[in-house]
Design a protein around this motif. Structure first.
Motif, short mmCIF file in Angstrom:
data_model
loop_
_atom_site.label_atom_id
_atom_site.label_comp_id
_atom_site.label_asym_id
_atom_site.label_seq_id
_atom_site.Cartn_x
_atom_site.Cartn_y
_atom_site.Cartn_z
N LEU A 139 18.48 16.55 12.45
CA LEU A 139 19.70 17.39 12.20
C LEU A 139 19.70 18.91 10.80
CD1 LEU A 139 22.58 14.50 11.23
CD2 LEU A 139 22.41 15.94 13.43
N VAL A 140 19.79 19.30 12.03
CA VAL A 140 19.54 20.87 11.08
C VAL A 140 20.41 21.60 10.82
CG1 VAL A 140 18.18 23.47 11.29
CG2 VAL A 140 17.54 21.35 12.62
N HIS A 141 20.76 21.75 9.28
CA HIS A 141 21.93 22.89 8.28
C HIS A 141 21.79 24.10 8.96
CE1 HIS A 141 23.57 19.07 7.18
NE2 HIS A 141 23.20 18.44 6.74
N SER A 142 23.32 24.81 8.70
CA SER A 142 23.43 26.06 7.38
C SER A 142 24.48 26.09 7.17
CB SER A 142 22.87 27.55 8.99
OG SER A 142 23.64 27.14 9.62
N GLY A 143 24.26 27.34 6.28
CA GLY A 143 25.64 28.44 6.77
C GLY A 143 26.31 27.50 4.93
N GLY A 144 25.79 26.90 4.03
CA GLY A 144 25.58 26.70 2.57
C GLY A 144 25.36 28.09 2.14
N GLY A 145 25.77 28.35 0.43
CA GLY A 145 26.13 28.96 -0.17
C GLY A 145 26.91 29.99 -1.28
N LEU A 146 27.08 30.63 -1.66
CA LEU A 146 27.71 31.52 -2.73
C LEU A 146 28.93 31.56 -2.51
CD1 LEU A 146 25.53 33.41 -5.36
CD2 LEU A 146 26.07 30.92 -5.52
N VAL A 147 29.91 31.15 -2.82
CA VAL A 147 31.18 31.02 -2.62
C VAL A 147 32.34 31.80 -3.85
CG1 VAL A 147 31.83 29.29 -1.82
CG2 VAL A 147 33.44 31.31 -1.34
N GLN A 148 33.48 32.45 -3.87
CA GLN A 148 34.16 32.63 -5.22
C GLN A 148 35.44 31.88 -4.68
OE1 GLN A 148 35.23 36.58 -5.37
NE2 GLN A 148 33.94 36.35 -7.53
N SER A 181 36.14 30.91 1.96
CA SER A 181 36.12 30.47 3.22
C SER A 181 34.55 30.37 3.43
CB SER A 181 36.70 30.47 4.37
OG SER A 181 38.10 30.04 4.01
N LEU A 182 34.32 28.76 3.54
CA LEU A 182 32.32 29.32 4.22
C LEU A 182 32.43 27.72 5.21
CD1 LEU A 182 29.63 28.31 1.59
CD2 LEU A 182 30.14 30.02 2.74
N ARG A 183 31.89 28.14 6.40
CA ARG A 183 31.74 27.44 7.71
C ARG A 183 30.24 26.74 7.85
NH1 ARG A 183 32.09 28.05 14.20
NH2 ARG A 183 30.56 29.38 13.86
N LEU A 184 30.12 24.99 7.72
CA LEU A 184 28.60 24.79 7.55
C LEU A 184 28.52 24.52 9.50
CD1 LEU A 184 28.68 22.49 4.74
CD2 LEU A 184 28.17 25.06 4.75
N SER A 185 27.32 24.45 9.75
CA SER A 185 26.93 23.86 11.22
C SER A 185 25.72 23.03 10.97
CB SER A 185 26.91 25.33 11.60
OG SER A 185 25.45 25.64 11.48
N VAL A 222 28.05 20.50 15.16
CA VAL A 222 29.40 20.19 14.79
C VAL A 222 29.21 20.97 13.77
CG1 VAL A 222 29.42 17.68 15.84
CG2 VAL A 222 28.16 18.32 13.17
N TYR A 223 30.65 21.70 13.31
CA TYR A 223 31.22 22.39 11.83
C TYR A 223 31.94 21.96 11.26
CZ TYR A 223 29.05 25.90 15.49
OH TYR A 223 28.00 26.77 16.62
N LEU A 224 31.60 22.43 9.92
CA LEU A 224 32.51 22.00 9.01
C LEU A 224 33.27 23.50 8.18
CD1 LEU A 224 34.31 19.77 7.40
CD2 LEU A 224 32.50 20.06 5.48
N GLN A 225 35.00 24.46 8.99
CA GLN A 225 35.36 25.28 8.08
C GLN A 225 35.90 24.43 7.34
OE1 GLN A 225 36.04 28.19 9.40
NE2 GLN A 225 36.23 28.28 7.47
#
Length: 128
Positions: free
Chosen positions: A3-12, A16-20, A78-81
């Protein structure tokens, strides 16, 4: 199987962020897929779980209305908004596949002990 993740990071905060989470070497069909998070120094907890057999979705109470699970079947992703993020949402987020889902009767019982494949996770840092 990966399972390969992407989409994390810094946010105020309130951002919003969307992870995949993409499946590599297998398909999500017949399984349940869960999103989890582990805050610094705390245990990993289940956020959401999607059963591919009947499209039922479970959300933990503390993310209902802010987080949304979705699936792109064509791309086995799959995504997590995540909306209205708070500093308390800071954690390593990961997805996992529950291969025991066909033998579990309710969505609430899935994405727990039956996780057989885990992603490595991605860090989400909500800073003010």
């Amino acid at each position: 199987l990966q399972l390969v993740h992407s989409g994390g990071g810094l946010v105020q905060p309130v951002g919003s962020l969307r992870l995949s989470c993409a499946a590599s070497g297998f398909t999500f069909d017949h399984y349940a897929i869960g999103w989890f998070r582990q805050p610094p120094g705390k245990e990993r907890k289940r956020l959401s779980c999607f059963n591919t057999n009947d499209n039922n979705i479970y959300y933990a109470d503390y993310v209902k209305g802010r987080f949304n699970f979705s699936r792109d079947s064509a791309n086995e992703t799959v995504y997590l908004q995540m909306d209205a993020l708070k500093p308390a949402d800071t954690a390593v987020y990961s997805c996992g596949v529950d291969s025991q889902a066909p033998w579990i009767s309710t969505i609430e019982g899935m994405c727990k002990e039956g996780i057989g494949v885990w992603g490595k996770g991605t860090l989400v840092n909500v800073y003010s």
